[in-house]
Enzyme design. Structure first.
Site, PDB file in Angstrom:
ATOM      1  CB  SER A   1     -13.961   0.341  10.672  1.00 35.39           C
ATOM      2  OG  SER A   1     -13.531   1.335   9.760  1.00 35.39           O
TER       3      SER A   1
ATOM      4  CB  SER B   1       2.825   3.751   7.998  1.00 42.24           C
ATOM      5  OG  SER B   1       3.918   3.284   7.342  1.00 42.24           O
TER       6      SER B   1
ATOM      7  CG  ASP C   1       6.127   1.334   7.580  1.00 43.08           C
ATOM      8  OD1 ASP C   1       7.094   2.088   7.387  1.00 43.08           O
ATOM      9  OD2 ASP C   1       5.542   0.729   6.671  1.00 43.08           O
TER      10      ASP C   1
HETATM   11  C1  GLA Z   1       6.950   0.209   2.856  1.00 44.92           C
HETATM   12  C2  GLA Z   1       7.280  -0.826   3.925  1.00 44.92           C
HETATM   13  C3  GLA Z   1       8.483  -0.383   4.764  1.00 44.92           C
HETATM   14  C4  GLA Z   1       9.652   0.002   3.857  1.00 44.92           C
HETATM   15  C5  GLA Z   1       9.196   0.990   2.792  1.00 44.92           C
HETATM   16  C6  GLA Z   1      10.289   1.321   1.796  1.00 44.92           C
HETATM   17  O1  GLA Z   1       6.480   1.381   3.448  1.00 44.92           O
HETATM   18  O2  GLA Z   1       6.159  -1.007   4.766  1.00 44.92           O
HETATM   19  O3  GLA Z   1       8.842  -1.410   5.656  1.00 44.92           O
HETATM   20  O4  GLA Z   1      10.245  -1.129   3.291  1.00 44.92           O
HETATM   21  O5  GLA Z   1       8.085   0.488   2.072  1.00 44.92           O
HETATM   22  O6  GLA Z   1      11.295   2.047   2.393  1.00 44.92           O
END
Ligand code: GLA
Length: 405
Positions: free
Chosen positions: A71, A129, A175
């Site tokens: 990484s 994400s 995500d």
């Molecule tokens: C996080 C989770 C998603 C979703 C959002 C809220 O990002 O990873 O799956 O639940 O919160 O919308």
């Protein structure tokens, strides 16, 4: 990813590992969710976009069953054996890759060993994400290099299982799904139950999607997320008995049905349900508004989503609310809301082109005046979901190198 990135990843691969052969390159984007907060795990609707903040991967096959990973972000090298995958208590990041390898195999695929270099460009802890981008990029590398022929929705599901069942973080499907299936200049309207989706063109180029990172990450985020899951579950069960209907998830309750019985619910559960049920409707309305090119209405719905997440669902925090307040006081901001799980992370703002620079200056100044924290601002492009960087890049790298030497 540009030629410089690829040269860098190749150089690191050669420095850190002893193998030989040409690497292949992959990318997977982070995301912002325009609307549909905390609806995915209620089988509801979401509308994220993939953004030009990405996880980059260089990988080449080994002739054994070992996966070695370096990484660049953590300046750390780790390895594991595909036949003896065990959760690593000390080194959290390697579990995302182990989880992907585990669930690829569990789903019947036969990946082999790889040397992998990772370069993450999705800011960590920003609610954009980074973990889904990592899982998806690595899953794609395995899939392409070993010709596993995994179709898109399955790739997203394997990546999600890695996070839920291996890393142990509860999350919905949003995500990973957008990181695989996103498309340039389109938002993805997704039914999280059926996995049916529609790509909604963002036709209007008069505004930008601007992400603002509060640069705070409150510790209670994960426990609160799990609590919200349970509260929604309880709400669904109570509503099922009140409505005497077949209700598996809050998704199955219409706003009218809810209004008829909501007073019989305890206050906290009522508020959580009210958010989810009204948010599902807002996502559908926002999709319509974007299709009609009615940006004002889309922006309004996005701002209403924030209000509901803050007051009914209670997943915002002082810093996020402050950012939204500042943003909505700037003329030319069409809508603003928190994005991601909440309790810190980022906001997403629809900002008319001519005020983007003012937006940036004012948000940074006013947020810093009140909190002492410098926020980060990212003006985002909407990009395609994950892909292999095609064709003759290795050759291009060599040519460039030769020309320079
Ligand atoms: C996080 C989770 C998603 C979703 C959002 C809220 O990002 O990873 O799956 O639940 O919160 O919308």
């Amino acid at each position: 990813m540009n030629v410089r990135d690829l040269r860098h990843l190749t150089a690191v691969l050669e420095e850190k590992f002893t193998g030989s052969g040409e690497p292949r390159f992959f990318r997977a984007p982070g995301r912002v969710n325009l609307i549909g907060g905390h609806t995915d795990y209620n089988d509801g609707f979401v509308m994220p976009v993939a953004i030009n903040r990405e996880m980059l991967v260089a990988a080449r096959p080994r002739d054994d069953r070992i996966v070695k990973v370096y990484s660049c972000n953590f300046e750390d090298a780790r390895s594991f054996n595909l036949d003896r995958i065990e959760f690593n208590r000390e080194i959290v990041w390697i579990n995302y890759i182990q989880g992907v390898a585990e669930f690829l195999q569990e789903s019947g695929c036969s990946p082999g060993g790889l040397d992998i270099v990772l370069q993450g460009r999705v800011p960590l802890g920003a609610g954009l994400s980074s973990s889904a981008a990592l899982e998806v990029a690595v899953a794609l590398a395995f899939s392409k290099i070993f010709e596993l022929e995994i179709e898109d929705v399955k790739l997203a599901s394997i990546a999600r299982r890695a996070e839920n069942e291996f890393v142990g973080v509860n999350c919905g499907i949003m995500d990973q799904f957008i990181s695989v299936l996103g498309r340039k200049d389109r938002a993805l309207f997704l039914d999280c139950r059926t996995r049916d989706y529609e790509l909604i063109p963002i036709k209007d180029s008069s505004f930008k999607i601007v992400v603002a990172n509060t640069n705070v990450e409150h510790k209670l985020a994960e426990s609160a997320y799990n609590r919200r899951l349970q509260e929604c579950q309880q709400g669904g069960e109570k509503l099922a008995s009140l409505l005497e209907g077949k209700i598996q998830k809050l998704r199955d309750v219409s706003p009218d049905e809810f209004n008829a019985v909501k007073d019989k619910l305890p206050e906290v559960i009522r508020n959580r349900c009210q958010h989810v049920i009204s948010e599902n409707q807002r996502v559908k309305d926002c999709c319509r508004a974007l299709l009609d090119n009615n940006l004002e209405r889309a922006g309004e719905l996005i701002s209403l989503s924030h209000q509901s997440l803050s007051s009914l669902y209670e997943v915002s925090c002082a810093e996020l609310d402050l950012m939204i307040d500042i943003a909505l006081n700037i003329e030319g901001v069409l809508g603003a809301r928190m994005t991601g799980a909440g309790f810190g992370g980022s906001t997403v703002n629809l900002v008319e082109n001519q005020v983007v620079s003012e937006f940036k200056t004012r948000l940074v100044r006013e947020y810093n005046d009140k909190t002492g924290i410098d926020p980060d601002i990212y003006i985002c492009e909407i990009v395609d979901g994950c892909s292999e960087i095609p064709g003759n890049w290795n050759e291009k790298i060599r040519n460039k190198h030769n020309n320079q030497s």
